[in-house]
Design a protein around this motif. Sequence first.
Motif, PDB file in Angstrom:
ATOM      1  N   GLN A   1       0.824  -1.196   0.000  1.00 47.57           N
ATOM      2  CA  GLN A   1       0.000   0.000   0.000  1.00 47.57           C
ATOM      3  C   GLN A   1       0.871   1.264   0.000  1.00 47.57           C
ATOM      4  O   GLN A   1       0.568   2.234  -0.705  1.00 47.57           O
ATOM      5  CB  GLN A   1      -0.938  -0.003   1.207  1.00 47.57           C
ATOM      6  CG  GLN A   1      -1.983  -1.114   1.182  1.00 47.57           C
ATOM      7  CD  GLN A   1      -2.849  -1.045  -0.066  1.00 47.57           C
ATOM      8  OE1 GLN A   1      -3.430  -0.012  -0.377  1.00 47.57           O
ATOM      9  NE2 GLN A   1      -2.939  -2.142  -0.791  1.00 47.57           N
ATOM     10  N   ARG A   2       1.952   1.251   0.789  1.00 47.86           N
ATOM     11  CA  ARG A   2       2.869   2.404   0.786  1.00 47.86           C
ATOM     12  C   ARG A   2       3.498   2.588  -0.594  1.00 47.86           C
ATOM     13  O   ARG A   2       3.643   3.718  -1.075  1.00 47.86           O
ATOM     14  CB  ARG A   2       3.970   2.205   1.833  1.00 47.86           C
ATOM     15  CG  ARG A   2       3.513   2.371   3.272  1.00 47.86           C
ATOM     16  CD  ARG A   2       4.704   2.533   4.198  1.00 47.86           C
ATOM     17  NE  ARG A   2       5.629   1.396   4.125  1.00 47.86           N
ATOM     18  CZ  ARG A   2       5.506   0.292   4.866  1.00 47.86           C
ATOM     19  NH1 ARG A   2       4.511   0.181   5.755  1.00 47.86           N
ATOM     20  NH2 ARG A   2       6.384  -0.686   4.758  1.00 47.86           N
ATOM     21  N   ALA A   3       3.861   1.471  -1.230  1.00 44.74           N
ATOM     22  CA  ALA A   3       4.476   1.545  -2.556  1.00 44.74           C
ATOM     23  C   ALA A   3       3.513   2.138  -3.571  1.00 44.74           C
ATOM     24  O   ALA A   3       3.896   2.982  -4.391  1.00 44.74           O
ATOM     25  CB  ALA A   3       4.920   0.153  -3.002  1.00 44.74           C
TER      26      ALA A   3
ATOM     27  N   ALA B   1       3.825   5.621  -5.680  1.00 41.11           N
ATOM     28  CA  ALA B   1       3.858   5.579  -7.142  1.00 41.11           C
ATOM     29  C   ALA B   1       2.848   6.530  -7.767  1.00 41.11           C
ATOM     30  O   ALA B   1       3.136   7.197  -8.762  1.00 41.11           O
ATOM     31  CB  ALA B   1       3.609   4.149  -7.632  1.00 41.11           C
ATOM     32  N   TYR B   2       1.652   6.619  -7.191  1.00 42.84           N
ATOM     33  CA  TYR B   2       0.615   7.472  -7.771  1.00 42.84           C
ATOM     34  C   TYR B   2       0.812   8.939  -7.428  1.00 42.84           C
ATOM     35  O   TYR B   2       0.361   9.812  -8.163  1.00 42.84           O
ATOM     36  CB  TYR B   2      -0.774   7.011  -7.304  1.00 42.84           C
ATOM     37  CG  TYR B   2      -1.248   5.747  -7.968  1.00 42.84           C
ATOM     38  CD1 TYR B   2      -1.935   5.784  -9.172  1.00 42.84           C
ATOM     39  CD2 TYR B   2      -1.015   4.503  -7.393  1.00 42.84           C
ATOM     40  CE1 TYR B   2      -2.372   4.627  -9.787  1.00 42.84           C
ATOM     41  CE2 TYR B   2      -1.436   3.344  -8.002  1.00 42.84           C
ATOM     42  CZ  TYR B   2      -2.113   3.406  -9.195  1.00 42.84           C
ATOM     43  OH  TYR B   2      -2.535   2.248  -9.807  1.00 42.84           O
ATOM     44  N   GLY B   3       1.443   9.237  -6.320  1.00 42.61           N
ATOM     45  CA  GLY B   3       1.634  10.626  -5.913  1.00 42.61           C
ATOM     46  C   GLY B   3       0.664  11.015  -4.818  1.00 42.61           C
ATOM     47  O   GLY B   3      -0.313  10.318  -4.538  1.00 42.61           O
TER      48      GLY B   3
ATOM     49  N   GLY C   1      -5.922  -0.141 -11.667  1.00 38.55           N
ATOM     50  CA  GLY C   1      -5.304   0.266 -12.919  1.00 38.55           C
ATOM     51  C   GLY C   1      -4.348   1.426 -12.723  1.00 38.55           C
ATOM     52  O   GLY C   1      -3.831   1.658 -11.628  1.00 38.55           O
ATOM     53  N   PHE C   2      -4.115   2.193 -13.786  1.00 41.51           N
ATOM     54  CA  PHE C   2      -3.104   3.237 -13.771  1.00 41.51           C
ATOM     55  C   PHE C   2      -3.690   4.648 -13.723  1.00 41.51           C
ATOM     56  O   PHE C   2      -2.958   5.616 -13.828  1.00 41.51           O
ATOM     57  CB  PHE C   2      -2.204   3.106 -15.011  1.00 41.51           C
ATOM     58  CG  PHE C   2      -1.600   1.737 -15.167  1.00 41.51           C
ATOM     59  CD1 PHE C   2      -1.181   1.010 -14.063  1.00 41.51           C
ATOM     60  CD2 PHE C   2      -1.458   1.162 -16.421  1.00 41.51           C
ATOM     61  CE1 PHE C   2      -0.622  -0.248 -14.196  1.00 41.51           C
ATOM     62  CE2 PHE C   2      -0.903  -0.097 -16.567  1.00 41.51           C
ATOM     63  CZ  PHE C   2      -0.488  -0.810 -15.455  1.00 41.51           C
ATOM     64  N   MET C   3      -5.007   4.782 -13.564  1.00 42.76           N
ATOM     65  CA  MET C   3      -5.625   6.109 -13.472  1.00 42.76           C
ATOM     66  C   MET C   3      -5.367   6.719 -12.099  1.00 42.76           C
ATOM     67  O   MET C   3      -5.573   6.072 -11.069  1.00 42.76           O
ATOM     68  CB  MET C   3      -7.140   6.024 -13.676  1.00 42.76           C
ATOM     69  CG  MET C   3      -7.594   5.608 -15.047  1.00 42.76           C
ATOM     70  SD  MET C   3      -9.415   5.642 -15.144  1.00 42.76           S
ATOM     71  CE  MET C   3      -9.692   7.410 -15.388  1.00 42.76           C
TER      72      MET C   3
ATOM     73  N   ILE D   1       3.987   6.878 -17.064  1.00 40.91           N
ATOM     74  CA  ILE D   1       4.686   7.429 -15.897  1.00 40.91           C
ATOM     75  C   ILE D   1       4.265   6.696 -14.628  1.00 40.91           C
ATOM     76  O   ILE D   1       5.106   6.344 -13.783  1.00 40.91           O
ATOM     77  CB  ILE D   1       4.403   8.940 -15.784  1.00 40.91           C
ATOM     78  CG1 ILE D   1       5.082   9.690 -16.931  1.00 40.91           C
ATOM     79  CG2 ILE D   1       4.891   9.485 -14.436  1.00 40.91           C
ATOM     80  CD1 ILE D   1       4.665  11.141 -17.051  1.00 40.91           C
ATOM     81  N   VAL D   2       2.969   6.429 -14.487  1.00 38.29           N
ATOM     82  CA  VAL D   2       2.471   5.724 -13.308  1.00 38.29           C
ATOM     83  C   VAL D   2       3.019   4.304 -13.245  1.00 38.29           C
ATOM     84  O   VAL D   2       3.495   3.849 -12.193  1.00 38.29           O
ATOM     85  CB  VAL D   2       0.930   5.706 -13.285  1.00 38.29           C
ATOM     86  CG1 VAL D   2       0.410   4.768 -12.196  1.00 38.29           C
ATOM     87  CG2 VAL D   2       0.385   7.103 -13.060  1.00 38.29           C
ATOM     88  N   VAL D   3       2.965   3.593 -14.358  1.00 42.39           N
ATOM     89  CA  VAL D   3       3.401   2.192 -14.325  1.00 42.39           C
ATOM     90  C   VAL D   3       4.910   2.092 -14.099  1.00 42.39           C
ATOM     91  O   VAL D   3       5.384   1.175 -13.409  1.00 42.39           O
ATOM     92  CB  VAL D   3       2.954   1.434 -15.596  1.00 42.39           C
ATOM     93  CG1 VAL D   3       3.778   1.811 -16.802  1.00 42.39           C
ATOM     94  CG2 VAL D   3       3.042  -0.076 -15.383  1.00 42.39           C
TER      95      VAL D   3
END
Length: 251
Positions: free
Chosen positions: A14-16, A20-22, A31-33, A198-200
Amino acid sequence: MSSGLAARRQRALQRARRAAYGSGEYVGQEGFMRASEILDLASRAGVSPAVAVLDLCCGVAGPGRLIARTSGCDYLGVDADPRAIEVARQRAGGNCRFEVSRVPPLPSGQFDVVLLLETMLAFPDKVALMRAVSSALPPGGRFAFTIEAGHPLTTAERALMPAADTVWPTPLADLCSCLQQAGMRVLWQQDCTEAHHIVVEALVLHLGAVEREFGAGDPTLRELLTAHRIWSHWLRERRVRKLAFVTERRA
């Protein structure tokens, strides 16, 4: 794996994901949204107080609960996984309802907006899916979704991708044909490929740190990282384009 170790690893995951998302952009999505993209898509689809929203393949409904909480809409989320729906119910507010159901068919009744976020990839028959969505909407009703546009996977690609039986990219021309057959017209479209790459890439970085911390022996984590690395390559090389759409059922 002991329950204590499993709990520590889950917290690390969860921290990771949050990293990653900001800041403020992770809401439990698969997903990556980012959260801001989710809310923008819902707003463009006309989600607002008292609007009836059907969220397909919602999972634990992180995006759906965010939309319901911020908009005040009348929200129904459906997913085939009863465990995910149970988690969604435990975390949801009063304007959210949930059902365990495979899609298609769709729940009975009509809705003002149907959402399908980051999961159209799992449907090999998109014509049947979009016809079912269209039948759940009145004329002028909106269907908002994301899609992975690209040619079908090769045999070699299927051999490399974990859970390849849920990975069905669609050429953009075929998508447009599916929408036309279902009586839908495009109101808005956006290319999210660069933003989602960028997210992935960030997810690969931060999930890789979790793997190094807990060891590489966990097959679930290993497959997750393998899939993300493949998606990073595909998005970077434009093997697949990520697109967001808002469409409308024609009269």
